[in-house]
Design an enzyme around this catalytic site. Structure first.
Site, PDB file in Angstrom:
ATOM      1  CB  SER A 255       1.802  -3.155   9.843  1.00  0.00           C
ATOM      2  OG  SER A 255       1.886  -2.190   8.829  1.00  0.00           O
TER       3      SER A 255
ATOM      4  CD  GLU B 288      -1.885  -6.685  10.201  1.00  0.00           C
ATOM      5  OE1 GLU B 288      -2.930  -7.065   9.685  1.00  0.00           O
ATOM      6  OE2 GLU B 288      -0.780  -6.832   9.663  1.00  0.00           O
TER       7      GLU B 288
ATOM      8  NE  ARG C  58      -3.902  -4.043   7.725  1.00  0.00           N
ATOM      9  CZ  ARG C  58      -4.040  -2.992   6.907  1.00  0.00           C
ATOM     10  NH1 ARG C  58      -5.228  -2.654   6.454  1.00  0.00           N
ATOM     11  NH2 ARG C  58      -2.974  -2.313   6.523  1.00  0.00           N
TER      12      ARG C  58
END
Ligand code: EPU
Length: 355
Positions: free
Chosen positions: A243, A345, A165
């Site tokens: 998420s 996130e 990520r």
């Protein structure tokens, strides 16, 4: 270039919360992006590059700078003649269209990334990943505007600083580049990636016959929908930013302690290899549930998804403040229980920088 004023951002995000952008530009090409950035500089404010808004939390106060909506779309498929093909995609193209084209052309590499909301331009920024694939493995290079030098640059995948990520675009060089085009390299006739448990199980239950790329992409969409991770107007659980927390990477020797806290065996703690034997990636969802936060738990109009605790959902009319309150309750609760501070996130916009 048309500069719009006081445009509500909530409708540009899948979470559907937040205030207005002081200025807003639909940018269809390099010149418009540059003009918008120059306008922001002249006003003495910041700029923000907006893609599909599927990984974004906007504050209730909104954003006092210039939001530049990356609108340029377009897809081209090129057979490279060596068993590989490239897909060239404009930053504003919907990501899932790239997956659909790849699968149609029988090209492997991104079939497990089906159904991820958002745009092509965002795909390298957070290095989207799911079901055992990360987009970084299929990116050949990308084209961007360097907003410091105002030059067009081509950046190869190896220069992008990809990690879980992570890329240089959301870390060391955040805000510097406007990604305008991405080139994906895919294997013609390659086998689908069938490593992730959920995907393996899906096909095992259906007789264990080797599935096609299209069947894997369809299965991933179905699995995502079951988890509320496939955006649909009529599925409130999907009105989220995907998420909300990253899966934390911890020292492998911390797992035994966590298992003791959770009252289970170490082998029952969901964990994934990181490439470094001393570190493992844990499941944030598992930690959240073990810390007492159940699926569907609501605080005001914000809630944990009833299908997957990793997603924070807008149950209708929620404010960013309500989302943040639930986020903080989860962050503090998990830390108190496990000692692990999870990381958010989605990108935040319009919030004061942490002091
Ligand atoms: N789990 C729970 N409770 C839940 C859901 C899951 O305890 O409500 C536990 C289960 O033990 C499960 C494990 O968590 O086995 C892992 O769950 P899942 O397979 O759904 O994956 P994840 O780690 O929660 C990550 C990505 C998703 C991606 C899936 C599949 C992150 C932050 N999330 O979720 O990506 O779709 O793997 O590969 O890495 C996103 O980034 O927005 C996203 C949706």
């Amino acid at each position: 270039m048309t500069i719009l004023e006081n445009i509500s951002l909530a409708k540009y995000t899948t979470l559907g919360v937040g205030g207005a952008a002081r200025w807003f530009v639909e940018a269809d090409g390099d010149e418009e992006i540059l003009a918008a950035v120059r306008f922001a500089r002249a006003q003495g404010v910041g700029h923000f590059l907006l893609g599909g808004g599927s990984n974004l939390l906007v504050s209730d106060e909104g954003y006092s700078g210039v939001v530049i909506h990356m609108a340029k779309s377009g897809l081209a498929w090129v057979d490279e003649g060596d068993g590989f093909a490239c897909i060239l995609a404009g930053a504003g193209t919907e990501w899932d269209q790239v997956v659909q084209l790849a699968v149609e052309k029988n090209c492997s590499g991104i079939e497990c990334l089906a159904g991820i909301p958002g745009s092509v331009g965002a795909s390298p920024v957070q290095n989207i990943g799911a079901y055992g694939q990360e987009v970084s493995h299929s990116i050949l290079n990308l084209r961007a505007l360097d907003l410091e030098t105002e030059k067009v640059v081509d950046i190869s995948a190896s220069e992008c600083g990809f990690g879980y990520r992570r890329s240089l675009f959301n870390s060391t060089q955040k805000g510097r580049y406007a990604i305008t085009r991405v080139v994906y390299s895919l294997k013609i006739g390659g086998a689908p990636w069938l490593e992730y448990r959920d995907v393996k199980q899906y096909f095992a239950e259906r007789g264990g016959v080797q599935p096609s790329l299209a069947e894997v992409a369809a299965a991933v969409r179905e699995i995502r929908a079951r988890k509320g991770m496939l955006y649909a107007e009529d599925d409130q659980d999907s009105h989220s930013a995907g998420s909300f927390f990253k899966n934390p990477v911890v020292r492998a020797d911390a797992v035994a302690g966590l298992a003791a806290l959770a009252g289970c065996g170490a082998e029952e703690v969901p964990q994934y290899p990181t490439g470094d034997a001393a570190r493992v990636k844990l499941s944030a969802a598992w930690l959240i549930e073990r810390s007492g936060f159940t699926k569907g738990l609501a605080m005001g109009r914000a809630a944990l998804s009833s299908k997957h605790v990793l997603a924070i959902v807008n149950r209708g009319g929620a404010t960013a403040g309500e989302i943040v309150d639930l986020r903080d309750a989860v962050l503090d609760g998990v830390q108190a229980r496990t000692g692990i501070r999870l990381e958010q996130e989605p990108v935040s916009l319009g919030f004061a920088p942490p002091s």
